[in-house]
Design a protein around this motif. Sequence first.
Motif, mmCIF file in Angstrom:
data_model
loop_
_atom_site.group_PDB
_atom_site.id
_atom_site.type_symbol
_atom_site.label_atom_id
_atom_site.label_comp_id
_atom_site.label_asym_id
_atom_site.label_seq_id
_atom_site.Cartn_x
_atom_site.Cartn_y
_atom_site.Cartn_z
ATOM 1 N N LEU A 73 54.338 -13.821 49.716
ATOM 2 C CA LEU A 73 54.542 -13.775 48.278
ATOM 3 C C LEU A 73 53.625 -14.773 47.576
ATOM 4 C CD1 LEU A 73 56.135 -12.717 45.833
ATOM 5 C CD2 LEU A 73 57.770 -14.564 46.241
ATOM 6 N N LEU A 74 53.534 -15.989 48.097
ATOM 7 C CA LEU A 74 52.647 -16.992 47.501
ATOM 8 C C LEU A 74 51.187 -16.583 47.597
ATOM 9 C CD1 LEU A 74 54.328 -20.317 48.655
ATOM 10 C CD2 LEU A 74 54.334 -19.311 46.366
ATOM 11 N N ALA A 75 50.793 -15.976 48.715
ATOM 12 C CA ALA A 75 49.423 -15.498 48.863
ATOM 13 C C ALA A 75 49.130 -14.379 47.872
ATOM 14 C CB ALA A 75 49.189 -15.030 50.289
ATOM 15 N N ALA A 76 50.090 -13.477 47.670
ATOM 16 C CA ALA A 76 49.907 -12.383 46.712
ATOM 17 C C ALA A 76 49.778 -12.918 45.298
ATOM 18 C CB ALA A 76 51.071 -11.405 46.814
ATOM 19 N N VAL A 77 50.572 -13.916 44.944
ATOM 20 C CA VAL A 77 50.489 -14.513 43.615
ATOM 21 C C VAL A 77 49.132 -15.185 43.431
ATOM 22 C CG1 VAL A 77 51.421 -16.346 42.136
ATOM 23 C CG2 VAL A 77 52.965 -14.773 43.306
ATOM 24 N N ALA A 78 48.645 -15.863 44.441
ATOM 25 C CA ALA A 78 47.356 -16.554 44.343
ATOM 26 C C ALA A 78 46.212 -15.546 44.200
ATOM 27 C CB ALA A 78 47.139 -17.430 45.557
ATOM 28 N N VAL A 79 46.334 -14.376 44.841
ATOM 29 C CA VAL A 79 45.284 -13.359 44.751
ATOM 30 C C VAL A 79 45.358 -12.619 43.429
ATOM 31 C CG1 VAL A 79 44.488 -11.177 45.750
ATOM 32 C CG2 VAL A 79 45.032 -13.096 47.231
ATOM 33 N N LEU A 80 46.552 -12.292 42.997
ATOM 34 C CA LEU A 80 46.716 -11.488 41.791
ATOM 35 C C LEU A 80 46.626 -12.312 40.506
ATOM 36 C CD1 LEU A 80 49.561 -9.124 43.008
ATOM 37 C CD2 LEU A 80 47.109 -8.650 42.868
ATOM 38 N N ALA A 81 46.880 -13.595 40.578
ATOM 39 C CA ALA A 81 46.833 -14.449 39.392
ATOM 40 C C ALA A 81 45.997 -15.688 39.689
ATOM 41 C CB ALA A 81 48.249 -14.825 38.970
ATOM 42 N N LEU A 108 43.423 -22.392 39.205
ATOM 43 C CA LEU A 108 42.241 -23.134 38.778
ATOM 44 C C LEU A 108 42.563 -24.612 38.658
ATOM 45 C CD1 LEU A 108 40.776 -20.774 36.040
ATOM 46 C CD2 LEU A 108 40.009 -21.053 38.393
ATOM 47 N N GLY A 109 41.591 -25.427 38.948
ATOM 48 C CA GLY A 109 41.781 -26.865 38.831
ATOM 49 C C GLY A 109 40.434 -27.548 38.754
ATOM 50 N N TYR A 110 40.442 -28.779 38.362
ATOM 51 C CA TYR A 110 39.210 -29.542 38.249
ATOM 52 C C TYR A 110 39.065 -30.450 39.454
ATOM 53 C CZ TYR A 110 35.942 -33.088 36.679
ATOM 54 O OH TYR A 110 34.894 -33.952 36.592
ATOM 55 N N GLY A 111 37.917 -30.377 40.087
ATOM 56 C CA GLY A 111 37.626 -31.280 41.191
ATOM 57 C C GLY A 111 36.669 -32.342 40.715
ATOM 58 N N GLY A 112 37.168 -33.508 40.459
ATOM 59 C CA GLY A 112 36.322 -34.598 39.992
ATOM 60 C C GLY A 112 35.427 -35.117 41.103
#
Length: 81
Positions: free
Chosen positions: A10-18, A23-27
């Motif tokens: 479920l978490l993998a599907a959410v990460a793929v679909l949304a 998104l995040g910032y890598g300083g």
Amino acid sequence: MSTSLRIAFLLAAVAVLAPEAALGYGGPGSVISGIGAFLAAVAALLATLFGFIWFPLKRLYKSWTEEDTPAEETAASQASE
């Protein structure tokens, strides 16, 4: 299927679909730390391979060469007596 596996899917599907949610910032500090951690993992893998391959081969080579040395020394010491 176990519950934890279903949650992982479920978490993998959410990460793929949304993907915008992931998104995040890598300083600069976090990126350099990530590169350092990756290089440390590669170095640990190489050191492990070196230890499991080189040292047993070194011990085997030493045992092969030590078998010849005592016979030669014995023959040389008997000839000098």
